[in-house]
Motif scaffolding. Sequence first.
Motif, PDB file in Angstrom:
ATOM      1  N   VAL A  62      47.515  75.554  -3.987  1.00 48.57           N
ATOM      2  CA  VAL A  62      47.450  74.770  -2.755  1.00 48.57           C
ATOM      3  C   VAL A  62      48.555  73.726  -2.808  1.00 48.57           C
ATOM      4  N   HIS A  63      49.491  73.810  -1.859  1.00 46.00           N
ATOM      5  CA  HIS A  63      50.668  72.938  -1.860  1.00 46.00           C
ATOM      6  C   HIS A  63      50.619  72.008  -0.660  1.00 46.00           C
ATOM      7  N   PHE A  64      50.412  70.707  -0.922  1.00 46.87           N
ATOM      8  CA  PHE A  64      50.461  69.692   0.118  1.00 46.87           C
ATOM      9  C   PHE A  64      51.848  69.051   0.078  1.00 46.87           C
ATOM     10  N   ASP A  65      52.655  69.335   1.080  1.00 43.73           N
ATOM     11  CA  ASP A  65      54.027  68.827   1.151  1.00 43.73           C
ATOM     12  C   ASP A  65      54.011  67.459   1.833  1.00 43.73           C
ATOM     13  N   LEU A  66      54.207  66.400   1.046  1.00 45.05           N
ATOM     14  CA  LEU A  66      54.203  65.022   1.546  1.00 45.05           C
ATOM     15  C   LEU A  66      55.595  64.419   1.562  1.00 45.05           C
ATOM     16  N   TRP A  89      52.677  56.719  -9.249  1.00 43.12           N
ATOM     17  CA  TRP A  89      52.635  55.298  -8.880  1.00 43.12           C
ATOM     18  C   TRP A  89      52.323  55.103  -7.402  1.00 43.12           C
ATOM     19  N   HIS A  90      52.496  56.134  -6.567  1.00 44.37           N
ATOM     20  CA  HIS A  90      52.190  55.996  -5.148  1.00 44.37           C
ATOM     21  C   HIS A  90      50.694  55.776  -4.908  1.00 44.37           C
ATOM     22  N   VAL A  91      49.850  56.430  -5.714  1.00 40.11           N
ATOM     23  CA  VAL A  91      48.408  56.331  -5.485  1.00 40.11           C
ATOM     24  C   VAL A  91      47.766  55.274  -6.376  1.00 40.11           C
ATOM     25  N   ALA A  92      48.542  54.546  -7.114  1.00 38.74           N
ATOM     26  CA  ALA A  92      47.998  53.594  -8.073  1.00 38.74           C
ATOM     27  C   ALA A  92      48.162  52.165  -7.599  1.00 38.74           C
ATOM     28  N   GLN A  93      48.047  51.930  -6.306  1.00 40.88           N
ATOM     29  CA  GLN A  93      48.211  50.591  -5.765  1.00 40.88           C
ATOM     30  C   GLN A  93      47.082  50.292  -4.798  1.00 40.88           C
ATOM     31  N   GLY A  94      46.661  49.048  -4.784  1.00 34.74           N
ATOM     32  CA  GLY A  94      45.710  48.578  -3.789  1.00 34.74           C
ATOM     33  C   GLY A  94      44.315  49.166  -3.931  1.00 34.74           C
ATOM     34  N   THR A 123      39.948  62.326  -2.039  1.00 41.63           N
ATOM     35  CA  THR A 123      38.527  62.121  -1.805  1.00 41.63           C
ATOM     36  C   THR A 123      37.905  63.329  -1.117  1.00 41.63           C
ATOM     37  N   TRP A 124      38.616  63.896  -0.156  1.00 43.55           N
ATOM     38  CA  TRP A 124      38.131  65.082   0.538  1.00 43.55           C
ATOM     39  C   TRP A 124      37.969  66.242  -0.443  1.00 43.55           C
ATOM     40  N   LEU A 125      38.945  66.406  -1.348  1.00 45.42           N
ATOM     41  CA  LEU A 125      38.869  67.470  -2.340  1.00 45.42           C
ATOM     42  C   LEU A 125      37.732  67.224  -3.323  1.00 45.42           C
ATOM     43  N   ALA A 126      37.558  65.977  -3.772  1.00 45.26           N
ATOM     44  CA  ALA A 126      36.486  65.662  -4.713  1.00 45.26           C
ATOM     45  C   ALA A 126      35.122  65.922  -4.099  1.00 45.26           C
ATOM     46  N   ASN A 127      34.943  65.609  -2.825  1.00 49.11           N
ATOM     47  CA  ASN A 127      33.673  65.873  -2.163  1.00 49.11           C
ATOM     48  C   ASN A 127      33.423  67.368  -2.002  1.00 49.11           C
ATOM     49  N   ARG A 128      34.442  68.143  -1.718  1.00 50.11           N
ATOM     50  CA  ARG A 128      34.276  69.583  -1.603  1.00 50.11           C
ATOM     51  C   ARG A 128      33.901  70.198  -2.953  1.00 50.11           C
ATOM     52  N   LEU A 129      34.529  69.707  -4.028  1.00 49.68           N
ATOM     53  CA  LEU A 129      34.184  70.210  -5.353  1.00 49.68           C
ATOM     54  C   LEU A 129      32.761  69.818  -5.739  1.00 49.68           C
ATOM     55  N   ALA A 130      32.336  68.615  -5.341  1.00 45.30           N
ATOM     56  CA  ALA A 130      30.964  68.199  -5.636  1.00 45.30           C
ATOM     57  C   ALA A 130      29.955  69.052  -4.876  1.00 45.30           C
ATOM     58  N   ALA A 131      30.297  69.433  -3.640  1.00 40.01           N
ATOM     59  CA  ALA A 131      29.378  70.250  -2.844  1.00 40.01           C
ATOM     60  C   ALA A 131      29.230  71.668  -3.397  1.00 40.01           C
ATOM     61  N   ARG A 132      30.275  72.195  -4.023  1.00 38.19           N
ATOM     62  CA  ARG A 132      30.222  73.551  -4.565  1.00 38.19           C
ATOM     63  C   ARG A 132      30.252  73.534  -6.096  1.00 38.19           C
ATOM     64  N   SER A 133      29.651  72.484  -6.670  1.00 37.87           N
ATOM     65  CA  SER A 133      29.690  72.333  -8.121  1.00 37.87           C
ATOM     66  C   SER A 133      28.952  73.451  -8.835  1.00 37.87           C
ATOM     67  N   SER A 134      28.048  74.154  -8.144  1.00 32.75           N
ATOM     68  CA  SER A 134      27.327  75.249  -8.790  1.00 32.75           C
ATOM     69  C   SER A 134      28.239  76.424  -9.123  1.00 32.75           C
ATOM     70  N   ARG A 135      29.444  76.485  -8.513  1.00 37.16           N
ATOM     71  CA  ARG A 135      30.375  77.581  -8.787  1.00 37.16           C
ATOM     72  C   ARG A 135      31.190  77.335 -10.046  1.00 37.16           C
ATOM     73  N   LEU A 164      51.682  57.101   3.051  1.00 36.47           N
ATOM     74  CA  LEU A 164      51.682  58.041   1.930  1.00 36.47           C
ATOM     75  C   LEU A 164      50.493  57.810   1.012  1.00 36.47           C
ATOM     76  N   ARG A 165      50.255  56.570   0.652  1.00 36.43           N
ATOM     77  CA  ARG A 165      49.165  56.258  -0.270  1.00 36.43           C
ATOM     78  C   ARG A 165      47.805  56.618   0.335  1.00 36.43           C
ATOM     79  N   ILE A 166      47.621  56.310   1.604  1.00 36.50           N
ATOM     80  CA  ILE A 166      46.341  56.586   2.250  1.00 36.50           C
ATOM     81  C   ILE A 166      46.123  58.088   2.395  1.00 36.50           C
ATOM     82  N   VAL A 167      47.159  58.827   2.774  1.00 32.31           N
ATOM     83  CA  VAL A 167      47.020  60.275   2.926  1.00 32.31           C
ATOM     84  C   VAL A 167      46.659  60.921   1.589  1.00 32.31           C
ATOM     85  N   MET A 168      47.312  60.515   0.514  1.00 33.42           N
ATOM     86  CA  MET A 168      47.009  61.077  -0.793  1.00 33.42           C
ATOM     87  C   MET A 168      45.589  60.740  -1.231  1.00 33.42           C
TER      88      MET A 168
END
Length: 495
Positions: free
Chosen positions: A326-330, A373-378, A349-361, A340-344
């Motif tokens: 899965v390639h997210f081109d930012l 460093w883009h996601v490590a602020q604020g 968070t969206w991916l983590a919630n999807r993995l939590a919902a299908r954790s039985s797999r 950029l930081r908010i989108v990432m």
Amino acid sequence: MPANAATSHLHTNGPARRRSWSRRLLGIGPRETLTTATQSTPSPLVARRPPPRRRRLLDTLGWYEPRPEGAWTTTRQAEALNLATSRRSVRQEGIAAGLNRISQELEILDPFALYGAEISGINVCILGDIGKGKSSLVKSAFCLRQLIAGRQVVIFDKKPQAGAGEYTPLARAMGASSVRFKTGGGGACVNLLDPAISTGGEHSGGLDGIVPAGQEALVLAVLEDSMGRTLDEREKAAVGAALEMVNTEAHAQGRAPVIRELAMRLLEPKDPDGDGFGTRWGARALDWGLEPGLALLRLADRDLKGLVDQETSPQVRDALESHSLVHFDLSALPTDGPALRIVMTVINTWLANRLAARSSRFQQTILIVEEGWHVAQGSTGEVFQANMKLSRGLGMATVSAFHHISDLPEGSAARALMQEASIVILFGQDREDDVRETVRMYRLPPGTEEALMRLGRGQALVKIGARDPFLLEHIRSPHEIALTNTDTAVTGAAA
């Protein structure tokens, strides 16, 4: 019996013969004796014999020189020639990354294979200057080879190359589509209020205690970053009440809410009593949601327009379901500003919630963040860090890469991401302040500073859990070299 006869008898009987080996170790000749407590006049110990003299004739014939050719021997005899051989690993499972320069064996840097035996976490941190081989290692060892192991790889691609993300040629070669995000619309969108991100982060069918960040925590983090301050309790209460109402209305209509609806609910409540705060606090509640509502409205109409303010694009959902890569081109998003930081953070968070919902797999996922460093602020960086703490329960290993550690302030989310990694890969660094800080953070042995500054391209110092660091030589196949080339813009050659 004469004294000389007694001495001769002492050297010819059985006990004296058995003591001959100890006499030879001490350098005592066959006619020499040690001083004992029974002797009346003690004498000093006899000195060790001098080494044998070199004979001139033998020296002329080259007797004392090493042989130019080898000698035949057996494996049993050759064991004594290499006494300091290091113990080789017996591990065979996992993805190999390169060659250990000391033991000359393949090293496995697979977080899922090493978990439990050598590490207690599955996150990976990569440090090093530009041009040292970080991207090549990430693309080969943590992307292409992970696909062979049947894992899903999700990439946050920020580095532009030839008008697209750096991983675009690789995704094209693997038959995966690139999900491209653009400011102002025209690209993909991940809804900040997507129902996949539950309000509290809890999902039916998930695992107890594995609760990623929910809608409310994500919205509050986005607001704090955009407003530049921490919301007080009254503002948080107003946002939470409005969020619950817009979710209820959208669910009744069979659709997903968007942040513009949340902003308008905060600015123009439909309930005369203050949207759920009752007659006592209703009038004041109108003021509590004013500034958060204006901030959300600005994000929806300007800063985040077309990025997180609409329903999630079908291509985003299809990418996760149709392909293991899965390639997210930012790369088209501006580095300055919150977009950029908010989108990432929203995608994480969206991916983590999807993995939590299908954790039985029990699906294993690799999340690659090349520009960590883009996601490590604020506040959004704190949400990203909180999701990483659930990596073991979600089965999601985050591989993040950083450049200059000394540029990141103490106590920042970036430092926390680096310290929580169980596998640390250190490429060459030219700045002394970066090297000193790296050695201090990871408690590396003295003298490591010079080694880090002398590492060549493709070489890295690797620290796995409590294991001593070792020198890794990254190895790629010709096919991997062609797919992981990152110098096309400089060399002018097409990928």
